[in-house]
Scaffold this motif. Structure first.
Motif, PDB file in Angstrom:
ATOM      1  N   VAL A 236       0.907  -1.026  -0.005  1.00 30.39           N
ATOM      2  CA  VAL A 236       0.245  -0.013  -0.067  1.00 30.39           C
ATOM      3  C   VAL A 236       0.872   1.324  -0.069  1.00 30.39           C
ATOM      4  O   VAL A 236       1.955   1.409   0.745  1.00 30.39           O
ATOM      5  N   VAL A 237       0.555   2.342  -0.737  1.00 27.47           N
ATOM      6  CA  VAL A 237       1.100   3.318  -0.764  1.00 27.47           C
ATOM      7  C   VAL A 237       0.233   4.831  -0.584  1.00 27.47           C
ATOM      8  O   VAL A 237      -0.773   4.510  -1.226  1.00 27.47           O
ATOM      9  N   LEU A 238       0.552   5.359   0.512  1.00 27.25           N
ATOM     10  CA  LEU A 238      -0.382   6.690   0.604  1.00 27.25           C
ATOM     11  C   LEU A 238       0.662   7.826   0.108  1.00 27.25           C
ATOM     12  O   LEU A 238       1.394   8.249   0.673  1.00 27.25           O
ATOM     13  N   GLU A 239       0.366   8.267  -1.052  1.00 29.69           N
ATOM     14  CA  GLU A 239       1.070   9.431  -1.462  1.00 29.69           C
ATOM     15  C   GLU A 239       0.619  10.714  -0.759  1.00 29.69           C
ATOM     16  O   GLU A 239      -0.568  11.209  -1.293  1.00 29.69           O
ATOM     17  N   VAL A 260      -2.152   2.205  -4.462  1.00 33.99           N
ATOM     18  CA  VAL A 260      -1.611   3.598  -4.439  1.00 33.99           C
ATOM     19  C   VAL A 260      -2.658   4.702  -4.088  1.00 33.99           C
ATOM     20  O   VAL A 260      -3.562   4.503  -4.985  1.00 33.99           O
ATOM     21  N   CYS A 261      -2.645   5.299  -3.085  1.00 36.25           N
ATOM     22  CA  CYS A 261      -3.753   6.109  -2.685  1.00 36.25           C
ATOM     23  C   CYS A 261      -3.103   7.436  -3.014  1.00 36.25           C
ATOM     24  O   CYS A 261      -2.310   7.861  -2.077  1.00 36.25           O
ATOM     25  N   LEU A 262      -3.779   8.375  -3.736  1.00 35.07           N
ATOM     26  CA  LEU A 262      -3.235   9.442  -4.083  1.00 35.07           C
ATOM     27  C   LEU A 262      -3.895  10.643  -3.097  1.00 35.07           C
ATOM     28  O   LEU A 262      -5.230  10.834  -3.058  1.00 35.07           O
ATOM     29  N   THR A 263      -3.394  11.170  -2.288  1.00 36.20           N
ATOM     30  CA  THR A 263      -4.163  12.432  -1.188  1.00 36.20           C
ATOM     31  C   THR A 263      -3.752  13.820  -1.511  1.00 36.20           C
ATOM     32  O   THR A 263      -3.900  14.751  -0.922  1.00 36.20           O
ATOM     33  N   VAL A 290      -4.739   2.312  -8.709  1.00 36.77           N
ATOM     34  CA  VAL A 290      -4.363   3.680  -8.149  1.00 36.77           C
ATOM     35  C   VAL A 290      -5.415   4.576  -8.023  1.00 36.77           C
ATOM     36  O   VAL A 290      -6.409   4.706  -9.162  1.00 36.77           O
ATOM     37  N   PHE A 291      -5.667   5.399  -7.114  1.00 35.66           N
ATOM     38  CA  PHE A 291      -7.006   5.986  -6.771  1.00 35.66           C
ATOM     39  C   PHE A 291      -6.704   7.375  -5.884  1.00 35.66           C
ATOM     40  O   PHE A 291      -5.834   7.418  -5.229  1.00 35.66           O
ATOM     41  N   GLY A 292      -7.534   8.400  -6.180  1.00 32.16           N
ATOM     42  CA  GLY A 292      -7.509   9.606  -5.758  1.00 32.16           C
ATOM     43  C   GLY A 292      -8.528   9.871  -4.515  1.00 32.16           C
ATOM     44  O   GLY A 292      -9.785   9.123  -4.645  1.00 32.16           O
TER      45      GLY A 292
END
Ligand code: BGC
Length: 349
Positions: A236-239, A260-263, A290-292
């Motif tokens: 899991v990545v929280l960007e 990958v979660c884009l914040t 990959v989601f925002g």
């Protein structure tokens, strides 16, 4: 009453002004502001590149990360004078769209939502404010001053909720989490990862100071330098930076079935050369997502408040690196090297 006011679209127009005293009607709470957190969104609004005033007005009261004390509550509202509350930032669109109609306004699908201190609703950076009980979240008095972290934590609670929902598309047994960016969102994301029993790694460009210490204190591992050298592929990545180059790097470095979660909300314009063919190939063959994510609904505020209540209070206190009195608000908006979260504090002079 005094409020921190901006003229959206006009750079550096922020100032303290006298505005009308809020008068609660029979269905709203009157709240005394204790603290307002400052984030990148506020800086963009003050810089003139984001934000809009309420219809028919030319100014916007700033502030969407709130903490206040109820002064007046209508009978039967479930709130009482003295309760500590946080205001929910987003209100549903008036149509309402399907998501707003069921309280999932963070997923508003027509863009007509409004947001306190950001989009067409005055914010909380005034001595007092009125709010309807359905947009107020009562918090544990034990959280006290760190209650101002509930709003940023709500955004992170939503990110984790969605990561878990996506993960459940198949067997889900994540182990290693990478958080990019050791700002307030990144550190709260790391904290919630640790609370879930995961092996959490935080990557940031800062090499010393408070951030590595805060990560170590909650049991995480801090990395700096080159992302490719971290030595593992995260599940899991929280960007949490919004930096374009890093966004692509994390997409290329996740484990099979990774999420990958884009914040981070990027600003400005940066052109990058990207090998989309290999990115696509890797994502497809690895079942990667990959989601925002943005904003939060009431469920996420509640999850945030319980997560903060479970966390080490002293650690949370240290995330708030500066408390600036209301009259010196401008100092809160200027970044300083070891800042994590900066708060405008209405209780100090
Ligand atoms: C706030 C969110 C908001 C977003 C976009 C963020 O800083 O925390 O509540 O939805 O900005 O306006």
């Amino acid at each position: 009453m005094r409020a921190l006011v901006v003229r959206p679209g006009i750079p550096n127009s922020a100032s303290i002004e006298e505005i009308e005293e809020p008068v609660p009607d029979s269905s709203s709470l009157l709240v005394e502001t204790l603290a307002v957190g400052i984030c990148g969104t506020d800086r963009e609004i003050v810089g003139g590149s984001y934000g809009s005033p309420p219809a028919g007005q030319d100014y916007l009261v700033l502030g969407h990360e709130s903490l206040g004390k109820v002064l007046y509550a209508p009978e039967g509202s479930g709130f009482y004078p003295g309760d500590l509350v946080v205001g929910i930032v987003r209100h549903p669109d008036p149509v309402p769209c399907g998501n707003c109609a069921v309280g999932e306004w963070d997923m508003c699908s027509n863009g007509l939502y409004t947001e306190h201190g950001i989009k067409q609703l005055h914010g909380f950076c005034s001595e007092r404010f009125c709010i309807e009980p359905r947009y107020a979240v009562k918090i544990d008095p034990a959280l006290h001053r760190v209650g101002v972290l509930v709003e940023p934590a709500s955004v992170v609670a939503k990110a984790w909720e969605h990561i878990e929902r996506i993960g459940k598309r198949a067997r889900w047994n994540p182990r290693r989490v990478l958080v990019t960016g050791a700002g307030p969102i990144g550190l709260l994301a790391a904290m919630m990862g640790i609370q879930r029993g995961l092996d959490v790694h935080v990557f940031d460009i800062v090499t010393g100071g408070l951030k590595p210490v805060l990560v170590k204190e909650i049991g995480g591992t801090y990395h700096t330098g080159n992302l490719h050298d971290i030595g593992f592929k995260p599940d899991v990545v929280l960007e949490c930076t919004g930096v374009g180059k890093l966004v692509f790097e994390v997409m290329q470095s996740i484990a099979p079935n990774g999420i990958v979660c884009l914040t981070g909300i990027s600003s400005g314009k940066r052109l990058l050369e990207v090998d989309v063919t290999s990115l696509n190939r890797g994502m497809v063959l690895g079942n990667e997502v990959v989601f925002g994510t943005v904003n939060a609904n009431r469920r996420h505020y509640k999850a945030a408040a319980s997560s903060l209540a479970m966390a080490d209070r002293a650690w949370l206190e240290r995330l708030i690196t500066r408390r600036v009195p209301f009259r010196r608000w401008a100092e809160a908006l200027s970044r300083q090297p070891d800042d994590v979260k900066v708060v405008v504090d209405f209780t100090i002079e």
